[in-house]
Design a protein around this motif. Structure first.
Motif, PDB file in Angstrom:
ATOM      1  N   GLU A 184     -34.415  59.962 -24.227  1.00  0.00           N
ATOM      2  CA  GLU A 184     -34.435  58.797 -25.113  1.00  0.00           C
ATOM      3  C   GLU A 184     -35.528  57.854 -24.630  1.00  0.00           C
ATOM      4  O   GLU A 184     -35.504  57.398 -23.496  1.00  0.00           O
TER       5      GLU A 184
ATOM      6  N   GLN B 202     -24.633  59.976 -29.019  1.00  0.00           N
ATOM      7  CA  GLN B 202     -24.446  58.659 -29.609  1.00  0.00           C
ATOM      8  C   GLN B 202     -23.518  58.701 -30.817  1.00  0.00           C
ATOM      9  O   GLN B 202     -22.858  57.714 -31.149  1.00  0.00           O
TER      10      GLN B 202
ATOM     11  N   TYR C  96     -27.708  59.987 -24.677  1.00  0.00           N
ATOM     12  CA  TYR C  96     -28.352  59.786 -25.976  1.00  0.00           C
ATOM     13  C   TYR C  96     -28.036  60.910 -26.961  1.00  0.00           C
ATOM     14  O   TYR C  96     -28.018  60.696 -28.179  1.00  0.00           O
TER      15      TYR C  96
ATOM     16  N   PRO D  42     -32.479  60.196 -34.643  1.00  0.00           N
ATOM     17  CA  PRO D  42     -32.485  60.564 -33.221  1.00  0.00           C
ATOM     18  C   PRO D  42     -31.562  61.736 -32.944  1.00  0.00           C
ATOM     19  O   PRO D  42     -30.651  62.034 -33.730  1.00  0.00           O
TER      20      PRO D  42
ATOM     21  N   SER E  96     -38.692  55.568 -20.824  1.00  0.00           N
ATOM     22  CA  SER E  96     -37.323  56.081 -20.795  1.00  0.00           C
ATOM     23  C   SER E  96     -36.449  55.163 -19.955  1.00  0.00           C
ATOM     24  O   SER E  96     -36.938  54.401 -19.114  1.00  0.00           O
TER      25      SER E  96
ATOM     26  N   GLY F 149     -33.992  59.136 -29.658  1.00  0.00           N
ATOM     27  CA  GLY F 149     -33.619  60.277 -28.841  1.00  0.00           C
ATOM     28  C   GLY F 149     -34.413  61.510 -29.244  1.00  0.00           C
ATOM     29  O   GLY F 149     -34.263  62.024 -30.355  1.00  0.00           O
TER      30      GLY F 149
ATOM     31  N   LYS G  43     -36.285  52.827 -30.661  1.00  0.00           N
ATOM     32  CA  LYS G  43     -35.601  53.505 -29.564  1.00  0.00           C
ATOM     33  C   LYS G  43     -35.084  54.814 -30.139  1.00  0.00           C
ATOM     34  O   LYS G  43     -34.297  54.812 -31.098  1.00  0.00           O
TER      35      LYS G  43
END
Length: 431
Positions: free
Chosen positions: A126, A379, A376, A160, A75, A41, A39
């Protein structure tokens, strides 16, 4: 798409993963309809590189179509649309959805059953990287190598978009804890006659927290620039384990009054320590499995549940010694003739109870909520909030229980003694 698959989508999409680095893994005889790998970004310069080899698949049904086995990006904005599409379409295969970013299927495999391709991701967002198996009763085996990154000029950034600030963030807090430790040494040195064993243990806790942070900073830095942690993850987990055990131990020992009010532990307090410390060992094992593997292993969700359950048990367990100390102080204050001193101690431990509960609530509930709801790109804010809360907690607790020759809680005059006696007679405080 059945209900279990819908639940899988919902659970894994909301999980705040941080698995962005170069990974090589092997999948063997796996029949899961969906496997989540990463996962991540992405900025407008994002790329996904996937290499698969040693691919084989077998089915109890004749001639499974290779077009039903493949990789795609999804997404969070498209998730609900895909779920709605799945409910409205008989025999739905997510690879045919118009709401995913399709990558490739096994139809693209070469003669040696391998495939290698890099895909640009021009739309910042993301995305989660999935493998889908839409062929019923089909077992898949393959070796998968993934590289997911954003380009910063000509350099690759393997963190990310919302976590690329973490190396600097962790290093900044490392400096803060080094300064904190220097102040603690200064306070202890100038109050040598008032030092207890708990103060030395608190000093060790600060050092372990600082080492944990510098290892986290180096771990994230090397992942950011190379895609691999270069062994810093091992040191990170070691110091995280020591720091976690020490933190819970210090809270329990302060809560029982060990070394501060009494030089010994009662049997029930020893039992709490004997429960919490082994649970912390298991919690750190679960943390390593979660951090070093990923949702592509079959038991990953189970390890997440184990970690969550153990953390809740430990948080509840460390509250009991504080409650016991408060009750003991309230009962003692009525019989030993030192009302003001006992009222001061009782006030101190009540404050400690409130601070501990507030800290546990914030770091377990509020931080998780921030991870879940924050965009995202932000974070890192949840990590910053957690570290700020931890630093504030450490500073407040260390200040409350610092070694001082004339502690305000124990320097009592006659008037305060009489006033405290009156207060304790009317005190109906219950936890």
């Amino acid at each position: 798409m059945d209900k279990s698959l819908l639940l899988f989508f919902l659970l894994l999409i909301i999980l705040p993963l941080s698995l962005a680095e170069i990974k090589t893994l092997k999948i063997t005889s796996d029949s899961r309809p969906m496997i989540l790998f990463e996962k991540f970004g992405f900025t407008h310069t994002g790329h996904v590189t996937i290499t698969i080899s040693s691919v084989s698949y077998t089915s109890t049904l004749p001639n499974p179509s290779p077009n039903l086995l493949g990789f795609f990006l999804l997404s969070e904005e498209s998730l609900l649309r895909v779920l709605l599409e799945a409910q409205q379409t008989p025999n739905f295969c997510v690879l045919s959805s118009t709401y995913i970013r399709f990558l490739f299927t096994f139809q693209s495999l070469g003669q040696d059953n391998s495939f290698n391709q890099s895909y640009p991701v021009p739309s910042p967002n993301e995305y989660s990287l999935f493998f889908a198996n839409c062929a019923p009763e089909t077992l898949v085996s393959m070796s998968v190598h993934t590289e997911i990154f954003n380009l910063d000029g000509t350099l690759r950034d393997y963190l990310p978009a919302g976590q690329t600030q973490l190396p600097f963030l962790y290093f900044s807090f490392f400096i803060a804890y080094i300064g904190f430790f220097a102040i603690w040494v200064y306070v202890c040195y100038h109050n040598k006659l008032s030092i207890h064993r708990i103060h030395l243990l608190m000093g060790v806790l600060i050092i372990m927290k600082a080492l944990n942070l510098i290892c986290a900073a180096e771990d994230k830095h090397y992942v950011k620039v190379t895609g691999t942690p270069h062994g810093w993850d091992v040191l990170f987990y070691i110091f995280q384990f020591i720091r976690g055990v020490l933190l819970f131990t210090v809270i329990i020992l302060i809560g029982t009054g060990w070394s501060f009010l009494k030089p010994f532990l009662q049997e029930r307090e020893k039992r709490v320590l004997m429960i919490v410390i082994p649970l912390q060992v298991l919690a750190n094992i679960a943390s390593v499995v979660i951090g070093e593997t990923g949702p592509f292993i079959k038991d990953w969700m189970t390890w997440n549940q184990v970690f969550l359950l153990i953390d809740i048990i430990c948080c509840c367990a460390i509250i009991f010694p504080i409650v016991w100390s408060i009750r003991s102080l309230r009962e003692t204050s009525k019989t030993d003739g030192k009302a003001a001193r006992n009222l001061a101690k009782l006030t101190l431990f009540r404050q400690f109870y409130i601070v501990v509960v507030g800290y546990l609530y914030f770091t377990r509930i509020v931080v998780f909520a921030l991870k879940t709801i924050a965009a995202y790109k932000y974070q890192w804010v949840s990590s910053a909030a957690e570290e700020c809360a931890s630093l504030a907690f450490y500073v407040f607790i260390f200040y409350m229980f610092r070694p001082v020759e004339k502690n305000k809680y124990f320097v009592i005059d006659d008037e305060e003694e009489e006033a405290a006696q009156a207060v304790l007679q009317d005190d109906e405080f219950e936890l």
